[in-house]
Scaffold this active site. Structure first.
Site, short mmCIF file in Angstrom:
data_model
loop_
_atom_site.label_atom_id
_atom_site.label_comp_id
_atom_site.label_asym_id
_atom_site.label_seq_id
_atom_site.Cartn_x
_atom_site.Cartn_y
_atom_site.Cartn_z
N ALA A 74 -2.42 17.54 -4.01
CA ALA A 74 -1.23 17.55 -3.15
C ALA A 74 -0.97 16.13 -2.65
O ALA A 74 0.17 15.68 -2.57
CB ALA A 74 -1.44 18.50 -1.98
N THR A 75 -2.06 15.43 -2.35
CA THR A 75 -1.92 14.05 -1.85
C THR A 75 -1.16 13.19 -2.85
O THR A 75 -0.24 12.44 -2.48
CB THR A 75 -3.33 13.44 -1.60
OG1 THR A 75 -3.98 14.24 -0.60
CG2 THR A 75 -3.25 12.01 -1.15
N GLN A 182 -0.28 24.04 2.77
CA GLN A 182 -0.93 25.19 3.44
C GLN A 182 -0.12 26.48 3.31
O GLN A 182 -0.66 27.56 3.51
CB GLN A 182 -1.13 24.88 4.93
CG GLN A 182 -2.12 23.78 5.23
CD GLN A 182 -3.57 24.25 5.16
OE1 GLN A 182 -3.88 25.45 5.12
NE2 GLN A 182 -4.50 23.31 5.14
N HIS A 204 -6.11 24.40 -4.01
CA HIS A 204 -7.41 24.80 -3.44
C HIS A 204 -7.34 25.43 -2.06
O HIS A 204 -8.36 25.88 -1.54
CB HIS A 204 -8.41 23.63 -3.49
CG HIS A 204 -8.17 22.54 -2.49
ND1 HIS A 204 -8.84 22.47 -1.30
CD2 HIS A 204 -7.35 21.47 -2.52
CE1 HIS A 204 -8.44 21.39 -0.64
NE2 HIS A 204 -7.54 20.78 -1.37
N THR A 243 -3.78 12.43 -19.33
CA THR A 243 -3.94 13.70 -20.07
C THR A 243 -3.98 14.87 -19.10
O THR A 243 -4.68 14.83 -18.09
CB THR A 243 -5.24 13.66 -20.90
OG1 THR A 243 -5.16 12.53 -21.77
CG2 THR A 243 -5.41 14.92 -21.72
N CYS A 328 -10.34 16.66 7.87
CA CYS A 328 -10.06 15.25 7.62
C CYS A 328 -10.31 14.43 8.88
O CYS A 328 -10.95 13.40 8.84
CB CYS A 328 -8.60 15.04 7.22
SG CYS A 328 -8.00 16.31 6.14
N1 PLP Z 1 -1.16 18.52 3.27
C1 PLP Z 1 -1.77 19.43 4.05
C2 PLP Z 1 -0.95 20.17 5.07
C3 PLP Z 1 -3.13 19.69 3.91
O1 PLP Z 1 -3.71 20.60 4.69
C4 PLP Z 1 -3.85 18.96 2.93
C5 PLP Z 1 -5.30 19.17 2.79
O2 PLP Z 1 -6.04 19.18 3.75
C6 PLP Z 1 -3.16 18.04 2.14
C7 PLP Z 1 -1.82 17.84 2.33
C8 PLP Z 1 -3.86 17.23 1.08
O3 PLP Z 1 -4.39 18.06 0.11
P1 PLP Z 1 -5.40 17.47 -1.00
O4 PLP Z 1 -6.52 16.85 -0.23
O5 PLP Z 1 -5.80 18.64 -1.76
O6 PLP Z 1 -4.66 16.46 -1.76
#
Ligand code: PLP
Length: 382
Positions: A74-75, A182, A204, A243, A328
């Site tokens: 997601a990041t 989320q 995840h 890939t 985090c």
């Molecule tokens: N955005 C939100 C709201 C999240 O809770 C998280 C993960 O904690 C992320 C983004 C980032 O996800 P990832 O670490 O899987 O890239």
């Protein structure tokens, strides 16, 4: 409970991979291991799996054309959405808007853009973590490129009013990006109905594998100019080259599919677990406070306990896995920027614990967990 006798209540941090997801992924590790770009049958089989997954996810969010891209997280998706559009539009528009309780994946990108010469506005939230759509409207300037507002907060569960924000962005012709990490799978997100131009998420948090995310672009109403942040073999239309990770892509779509199929039942189940946990605590101990709104992200609870630090709780109750604030924030040892943004003081932040529930928790586990907390706090307060 797992074999270590540890009850897992940290499902806003990450979740257990659903066995159905694991089973769907397995063949793509050891039998169908082709590279989807290859011209032979191995490649074709891998490519069919990727495109079927893409189709399923596009349908879920109402995305037309091919505009759903797989990323490594997601990041990464958030970085491409925000930085990629900022870089592509640099000569025309230089102002971007977000709000204070976003994930660092958004806030740190904003900081970085600011250092590169963009202007950013980070709006305050109220005591429950809501950003006022009117404040967004007021902050929009002639050279505002983008508004990025998350769907659900990972610490305090606030569900932002995306529909109102979407309307404002449509009227003002500003790009609207949302971090759905989320919330996707738990709620309905049709990009056209909400007027979302870009969405980011991952697998995840919803019982899919780590290391896979997606970026959805809705190009039906606005033109989206976006630059890649990495360059390579041109996969994913050049936006996320490298890939493709076929098993993880299959796992992502399976995880979303399971959520979708069981949404109503799972909503009821998770609400029930959370209610049981909350009432067991509040009926048995004084000084339990809820952070964030009552109606909130389905599987999230953020609580603070008077005169008890979350570190004491975490270290004192070895049979429960949960976090202080957010994973985090605690990893860095800094006080949570989210709890700060809703106006909590240092001692309130220190006494905050986050609990996240999942389909793999049982009522019995929840009751056991709540009673352990009750007993620990009663003893501590004696
Ligand atoms: N955005 C939100 C709201 C999240 O809770 C998280 C993960 O904690 C992320 C983004 C980032 O996800 P990832 O670490 O899987 O890239």
């Amino acid at each position: 409970m797992n074999k270590n006798n540890l009850i897992y209540l940290d499902n806003n941090s990450t979740t257990r991979v659903d066995p159905r997801v694991f089973d769907a992924m397995a063949p793509y590790f050891h039998e169908l291991y082709g590279n989807p770009s290859s011209p032979h049958r191995y490649g074709l089989e891998a490519s069919i799996a990727v495109e079927a997954s893409r189709l399923m996810i596009k349908k879920l969010f109402g995305i037309e054309d091919r505009e759903l891209y797989f990323t490594s997280s997601a990041t990464e998706s958030i970085n491409i959405a925000i930085m990629g559009t900022a870089f592509a539009n640099f000569s025309i528009k230089k102002h971007l808007i977000t709000q204070a309780t976003e994930h660092p994946a958004v806030l740190e990108v904003f900081k970085s853009l600011e250092s590169l010469g963009f202007r950013t506005t980070v709006l305050d939230v109220d005591g429950q973590g809501f950003v006022d759509p009117q404040a967004i409207k007021n902050a929009i300037e002639p050279d505002t490129l983008l508004v990025s507002i998350m769907a659900a907060n990972n610490e305090i569960g606030t569900l932002q009013d995306l529909v109102s924000i979407g309307k404002i962005c449509e009227e003002t012709e500003v790009l609207f990006h949302s971090d759905l990490t989320q919330a996707a799978g738990r709620y309905d997100f049709n990009v056209s109905e909400i007027k979302l131009d870009m969405i980011s998420g991952g697998a995840h948090k919803i019982h899919g594998p780590k290391g896979i995310g997606y970026l959805g672009l809705n190009k039906t109403t606005k033109k989206i100019r976006i630059n890649p942040l990495m360059y390579g073999g041109g996969q994913e239309n050049g936006l996320s080259p490298g890939t493709l990770n076929v098993p993880l892509i299959v796992g992502l779509s399976k995880a979303l599919e399971i959520c979708e199929e069981n949404r109503t039942g799972e909503t009821e189940f998770l609400n029930g677990l959370r209610q049981l946990f909350f009432t067991t605590l509040t009926e048995n101990i004084e000084g339990v406070h809820l952070n964030g709104p009552g109606i909130r992200l389905l599987n999230n609870l953020s609580l603070r306990f008077d005169n008890i630090s979350s570190n004491d709780l975490i270290n004192g109750i070895k049979t429960l896995a949960f976090s202080a604030g957010s994973a985090c924030a605690t990893g860095e040892g800094k006080p949570s920027h989210v709890l700060r943004a809703i106006g909590l003081n240092d001692s309130q932040i220190k006494s905050t614990a986050r609990f996240g529930f999942s389909r793999f928790n049982s009522g019995h586990e929840i009751l056991t967990a709540a009673n352990e907390i009750v007993n620990f706090i009663k003893l501590k307060r004696k």
